[in-house]
Design a protein around this motif. Structure first.
Motif, short mmCIF file in Angstrom:
data_model
loop_
_atom_site.label_atom_id
_atom_site.label_comp_id
_atom_site.label_asym_id
_atom_site.label_seq_id
_atom_site.Cartn_x
_atom_site.Cartn_y
_atom_site.Cartn_z
N HIS A 1 49.79 16.00 72.11
CA HIS A 1 50.33 17.30 71.70
C HIS A 1 51.76 17.21 71.17
N ALA A 2 52.60 16.38 71.77
CA ALA A 2 53.99 16.32 71.33
C ALA A 2 54.06 15.85 69.88
N LEU A 3 53.27 14.84 69.52
CA LEU A 3 53.27 14.37 68.14
C LEU A 3 52.64 15.39 67.21
N VAL B 1 52.06 30.41 77.87
CA VAL B 1 52.57 29.21 77.17
C VAL B 1 52.88 29.56 75.72
N LEU B 2 51.97 30.29 75.10
CA LEU B 2 52.16 30.63 73.69
C LEU B 2 53.41 31.49 73.50
N GLU B 3 53.65 32.40 74.41
CA GLU B 3 54.83 33.26 74.29
C GLU B 3 56.12 32.45 74.42
N LEU C 1 51.30 22.25 76.77
CA LEU C 1 49.92 22.28 76.31
C LEU C 1 49.08 21.24 77.04
N SER C 2 49.69 20.11 77.39
CA SER C 2 48.95 19.05 78.09
C SER C 2 48.59 19.45 79.52
N SER C 3 49.35 20.39 80.08
CA SER C 3 49.12 20.76 81.47
C SER C 3 47.91 21.67 81.64
N SER C 4 47.38 22.17 80.55
CA SER C 4 46.22 23.05 80.63
C SER C 4 45.28 22.77 79.48
N ARG C 5 44.00 22.87 79.73
CA ARG C 5 43.01 22.67 78.67
C ARG C 5 42.90 23.91 77.79
N GLU C 6 43.48 25.01 78.22
CA GLU C 6 43.47 26.23 77.43
C GLU C 6 44.91 26.59 77.05
N PHE C 7 45.06 27.30 75.97
CA PHE C 7 46.38 27.72 75.54
C PHE C 7 46.67 29.10 76.14
N ILE D 1 56.82 21.72 74.32
CA ILE D 1 55.55 22.39 74.04
C ILE D 1 54.39 21.46 74.33
N GLY D 2 54.56 20.18 73.93
CA GLY D 2 53.50 19.20 74.19
C GLY D 2 53.19 19.08 75.66
N SER D 3 54.24 19.08 76.48
CA SER D 3 54.04 18.99 77.92
C SER D 3 53.32 20.23 78.45
#
Length: 695
Positions: free
Chosen positions: A292-294, A673-675, A663-669, A659-661
């Motif tokens: 996700h970070a990349l 997190v999005l906010e 997103l990686s912590s959950s399989r759903e967005f 953001i990558g971290s």
């Protein structure tokens, strides 16, 4: 129904089962598009489409061979459709049309055979220019002419109206050479690589019989790497499709890195739909290559381009957590030391050299990297270019070393061709302004001797020069003075001082700065020469000469590890490695100061997205960049204060990691997190706001 050898995502499945009509698929890096296309073709054949009514067109021979192998494995008991490159298919068309008497027969020239034709055209054009505008007709100048001819043919240039996308990228010299080139080509009844597509297309435009012969051959045409298509390729697809074939094109305008060869990102953005109305668009937005970070880094940078469609790259849950590191070298330093340190660190962690790839923007920039790896004893290989000692600029500096260290005696294992090549470089870089036949006579005569002395050079220069009275004046006199100075130097002379004197006495740097190449390429060659001079520090003339000879004639490596790969970003497209290092990320170098910024940004995007586990970004120390990144500021500062590449500023690394971290912590967005992830551009903000994650 097909049985999939892999489990397709919902996005991939939609492409595979496209119900009909034209389709355009935008596929991010690492999205599995090739396997998706294999399944699409298998789906067509297994559901009743005759195999010979399906055509798969590609741009790369290796890619076409791999696709053919995958398709044969996927459908072992069914005949497979044609899978061909555009040029291979164009060649088959030329032969068919020749046999039918609809196209003049011509002999195909390979690259080596085309060079004499290019030289002859340049000589003809040069003689008709003002003396002050004439250029040195070097092998580099011939290569540039042939490249320009290929671009003009790909754009279907008619000799009058230059397409808007090529304005500023083709020189006046090459435009004036185009009608001469075509006249000479017609006289000799020859065809070059680029003519394989443009010749049948041009013929079809004026002959309805050819148009009828080409149309309605296929029910389905599938095109991979569509972002690489030029005008001639698109015209060929249009002719083959006629009113019957359904065309599916798959590509990524963000990976259009061959615009200098006529590729146009706007075919993915809008032009395909002008040719084929009622096209249905699909997107493969999930990458299976990197974390996700990349993904966030890549999204943040490429969002600054305007010639693209709105899409966001999302990493699949199964992707590795790609580590991103920025390494800075001090003022006056190079990326070479950083590359060597990163390779050593990688190997110390139990990994192999061959898992590391260094991707350069230009091969001339690889010199300090090659030097640093060699000094540390790190095995490596270069693919796409010679070792630095084989570059003409470096060979011209090797000659004074031979004169000082060995009194002009060549190494005993060198062949006559090697001796002649070094001498040709020495007397061409900088140019002695000899005619081609004069230069050939001079180098061939000298190469027959086991040792070259200033006296021999003087004698043969006079013998081979048609203008006897000027044989030993101007730049030729400067070259002879340099050779005499080197010959009088002892073998233990300071190599750095010897090279600096040679450069000064011959005016090498000034000659490179005024050469006909692009500003970007001139600067790269100047950096290369300066890197070699720095490398000479601490060497004697003898030790540096012996080192150059060893590089030119390496011993067999005992280790099965092939070593670190050094290659260009252009050669890396479609490939991936565990660890990728991008060096020379300095403003004015990458991006180059005279290059199209969107082209350069796409090149950075392609290079960065080759990494799976580790991406290392090497740049000069830039205090402002550090502050900019820590503050998570968007874009890059206005003005010319940046030392690190603007692409590093645009990458917003801290935010990408954060953001990558998340997103990686959950399989759903999750909405929370999005906010919390206000992205770089309105495009990305809009995407995040309404994002639905494909299954």
């Amino acid at each position: 129904m097909s049985r999939f050898p892999f489990s397709p995502s919902s996005e991939q499945s939609a492409v595979i089962h496209h119900p009909g009509g034209h389709a355009l698929v935008g596929a991010v890096a690492g999205s599995g598009k090739s396997q998706t296309l294999v399944e699409r073709v298998a789906y067509l054949v297994e559901n009743g489409c005759a195999f010979d009514r399906v055509l798969v067109l590609m741009f790369n021979v290796a890619a076409a061979e791999e696709f053919t192998a995958r398709l044969a494995q996927r459908m072992p008991h069914l005949p497979n459709p044609q899978v061909m490159t555009f040029h291979a298919y164009g060649q088959s068309l030329c032969r068919q049309l020749e046999r039918a008497g609809l196209l003049a027969s011509a002999y195909l020239l390979d690259e080596a055979q085309a060079a004499p034709l290019g030289r002859e055209v340049l000589e003809f054009v040069n003689l008709r220019r003002e003396a002050s505008q004439r250029i040195d007709i070097t092998s580099e100048a011939v290569d540039e002419l042939l490249g320009a001819m290929d671009v003009l043919k790909g754009a279907l240039y008619d000799g009058e109206q230059l397409p808007a996308n090529l304005k500023g990228s083709v020189s006046a010299l090459h435009l004036s050479a185009y009608p001469v080139f075509e006249h000479f080509r017609a006289q000799r009844r020859v065809r070059l690589f680029g003519d394989l597509v443009s010749d049948p297309v041009r013929a079809a435009r004026v002959d309805s019989r050819i148009r009828r012969a080409l149309a309605h051959r296929f029910d389905h045409i599938v095109i991979d790497e569509f972002q690489d298509i030029n005008d001639a390729g698109m015209a060929l697809v249009r002719l083959l499709a006629g009113e019957r074939a359904q065309v599916m094109a798959v590509g990524d305008e963000d990976q259009t890195i061959y615009t200098w060869r006529g590729a146009r990102p706007d075919y993915m953005v809008s032009l395909f739909e002008r040719e084929f109305p009622d096209t249905r668009r699909y997107a493969l937005t999930r990458t299976f290559r990197y974390g996700h970070a990349l993904s966030m880094l890549a999204n943040s940078v490429i969002a600054h381009n305007h010639a693209r469609t709105d899409k966001l790259c999302i990493s699949a849950p199964s992707c590795p957590n790609t580590q991103i590191a920025v390494r800075m070298h001090p003022e006056g330093g190079t990326s070479g030391t950083i590359v060597a340190e990163e390779v050593q660190r990688w190997v110390a962690e139990g990994r192999r050299h061959e898992e590391v790839t260094v991707l350069v923007r230009q091969f001339a920039s690889a010199v300090p990297i090659e030097i640093a790896l060699r000094e540390k004893g790190i095995p490596f290989q270069i693919v796409g270019a010679p070792h630095f000692v084989e570059w003409p600029e470096v060979q011209s500096l090797h000659l004074p070393l031979i004169l000082a260290a060995a009194k002009g005696r060549f190494p005993t294992h060198w062949t006559g061709a090697q001796r002649a090549a070094l001498l040709r470089s020495a007397f061409s870089v900088p140019s002695l302004y000899l005619r081609r036949e004069e230069l050939s006579a001079l180098t061939e005569q000298l190469a027959q001797h086991p040792a070259v002395t200033p006296a021999l050079v003087r004698r043969y220069l006079v013998d081979s020069c048609s203008t006897k009275g000027y044989a030993l004046t101007g730049v030729r006199a400067q070259m002879l003075a340099m050779l005499e100075c080197a010959y009088d130097s002892p073998p233990d002379a300071d190599a750095e001082a010897l090279l600096r004197d040679a450069i000064r006495m011959t005016g090498l740097l000034g000659w490179i700065a005024k050469s006909g190449a692009s500003h970007d390429y001139r600067e790269a060659r100047l950096r290369m020469v300066r890197s070699v001079v720095r490398y000479a520090h601490g060497h004697s003339a003898r030790s540096l000469h012996e080192t150059f000879c060893e590089i030119n004639h390496p011993r067999e490596a005992a280790d099965v590890d092939a070593g670190v790969l050094i290659t260009s970003i252009h050669r890396s497209k479609g490939l991936e490695w565990p660890c990728v290092i991008l060096p020379e990320l300095a403003e004015g170098v990458f991006p180059a100061s005279d290059a199209d910024i969107e082209d350069e940004r796409r090149l950075f995007y392609v290079g960065a997205t080759r990494a799976r586990e580790q991406l290392v970004l090497a740049c000069p120390f830039d205090r402002d960049f550090v502050a900019w990144t820590r503050n998570e500021q968007d874009g890059h500062p206005a003005g010319g204060a940046m030392r690190a590449s603007r692409f590093l500023y645009e990458a917003n690394l801290m935010r990408a990691e954060r953001i990558g971290s998340a997103l990686s912590s959950s399989r759903e967005f999750a909405p929370a997190v999005l906010e919390a992830t206000s992205m770089l551009s309105p495009v990305l903000q809009r995407y995040f706001a309404g994002l639905s994650v494909p299954a």
